[in-house]
Design a protein around this motif. Sequence first.
Motif, short mmCIF file in Angstrom:
data_model
loop_
_atom_site.label_atom_id
_atom_site.label_comp_id
_atom_site.label_asym_id
_atom_site.label_seq_id
_atom_site.Cartn_x
_atom_site.Cartn_y
_atom_site.Cartn_z
N GLY A 61 0.77 -1.23 0.00
CA GLY A 61 0.00 0.00 0.00
C GLY A 61 0.80 1.28 0.00
O GLY A 61 0.22 2.37 -0.08
N SER A 62 2.13 1.20 0.08
CA SER A 62 2.92 2.43 0.15
C SER A 62 3.31 2.97 -1.22
O SER A 62 3.90 4.05 -1.31
N GLY A 63 2.98 2.25 -2.27
CA GLY A 63 3.38 2.66 -3.61
C GLY A 63 2.39 3.58 -4.29
O GLY A 63 1.48 4.14 -3.66
N PHE A 64 2.56 3.74 -5.59
CA PHE A 64 1.76 4.65 -6.40
C PHE A 64 0.27 4.33 -6.32
O PHE A 64 -0.55 5.19 -6.00
N VAL A 65 -0.09 3.08 -6.58
CA VAL A 65 -1.50 2.69 -6.57
C VAL A 65 -2.03 2.66 -5.14
O VAL A 65 -3.13 3.13 -4.85
N GLY A 66 -1.24 2.10 -4.22
CA GLY A 66 -1.67 2.01 -2.84
C GLY A 66 -1.95 3.36 -2.22
O GLY A 66 -2.88 3.50 -1.42
N SER A 67 -1.18 4.36 -2.59
CA SER A 67 -1.40 5.70 -2.04
C SER A 67 -2.76 6.25 -2.45
O SER A 67 -3.47 6.87 -1.65
N ALA A 68 -3.14 6.02 -3.71
CA ALA A 68 -4.45 6.49 -4.17
C ALA A 68 -5.57 5.76 -3.45
O ALA A 68 -6.57 6.36 -3.05
N ILE A 69 -5.41 4.46 -3.25
CA ILE A 69 -6.44 3.68 -2.56
C ILE A 69 -6.52 4.08 -1.09
O ILE A 69 -7.60 4.21 -0.52
N ALA A 70 -5.36 4.27 -0.46
CA ALA A 70 -5.35 4.70 0.95
C ALA A 70 -6.08 6.02 1.12
O ALA A 70 -6.86 6.21 2.06
N ASN A 71 -5.84 6.95 0.22
CA ASN A 71 -6.53 8.24 0.29
C ASN A 71 -8.04 8.07 0.16
O ASN A 71 -8.81 8.70 0.89
#
Length: 321
Positions: A11-21
């Motif tokens: 979750g710390s990458g490019f896609v994970g950051s968008a999902i976390a937000n």
Amino acid sequence: MKPARVVLIGGSGFVGSAIANRLCAAGVEVSIPTRRSIHADHLRLLPTADIVEADVHDPAALARVVTGADAVVNLVGILHSRSGSPFGPDFARAHVELPRKLVAACTAAGVGQLVHVSALGASADGPSQYQRSKAAGEAEIRAAAPSLAWTILRPSVMFGRDDHFLNLFASLARSFPLLPLAGARARFQPVYVEDVAEVVWHCLTEPTAGGQTYELAGPTIYTLRELVEYVSALAGCPRPVLPLPEGLAMLQAALMELAPQPMMSRDNVRSMRVDNVAAGAPLPFGLTPTAMEAVVPSWIGSNSPRARFYGFRRHASRPRG
């Protein structure tokens, strides 16, 4: 029903950051395991995010991470691996063994839902080791039924403000007067990362998503050459593109593989033998995909009139496939 706690694996990458937000905006508690917490420092300001130091490849650590979660989203994926048959050991570890461990951990912990992000083009008989390993990982997820409700997502190449796709082409255009290009005629249907995050949210909240496999794509199909020409013009550095035959492309990729962080590999070239486009509707749940031209100029920018009107000329010249 909205999940109370979701674990984002990778979750710390490019896609994970968008999902976390997206999840934090909905008030969901989000746990993001990472081997080094510094990799997720950019997510610490999210009000309901919890950064956890853990090696998710360790079954014991993985079990601790998923305990108490309502749902897990697996985003782990790599583009390069040492070679092997039917796929290399690095692909096997990230794309096959980790999903197997994740299914076991979720089942043992009583996690109710697992969303697994695979890739458009995943196929057991695909031309690349990447595609074959992604298909093998999907098989591990499907084997979890009926004890675990799973959903598999197959996105095309993703773009967004911090992507390593369109931004890479813009950087190359600013640095080189000519762009030799492998797979120039390969077709892609790029999908906006924020749209992917929205699909994940629907998967977590709509019961009909269980047991489904969804392809995720944007509204338009482009050749790789068209994408490179568009981005280089948008960056104010229009560059001639030199399409490479596959023999030269494989040679170029073999040389790039010698770099510590290669931009291209021979396996990537093999992947481009298959068009990366959706077979049906670009997004599930009735969602409307975001056009690349509607958002990319906001971060790549435009320094020339040519770039500003490029999209209009493209669509006026010939119909899209």
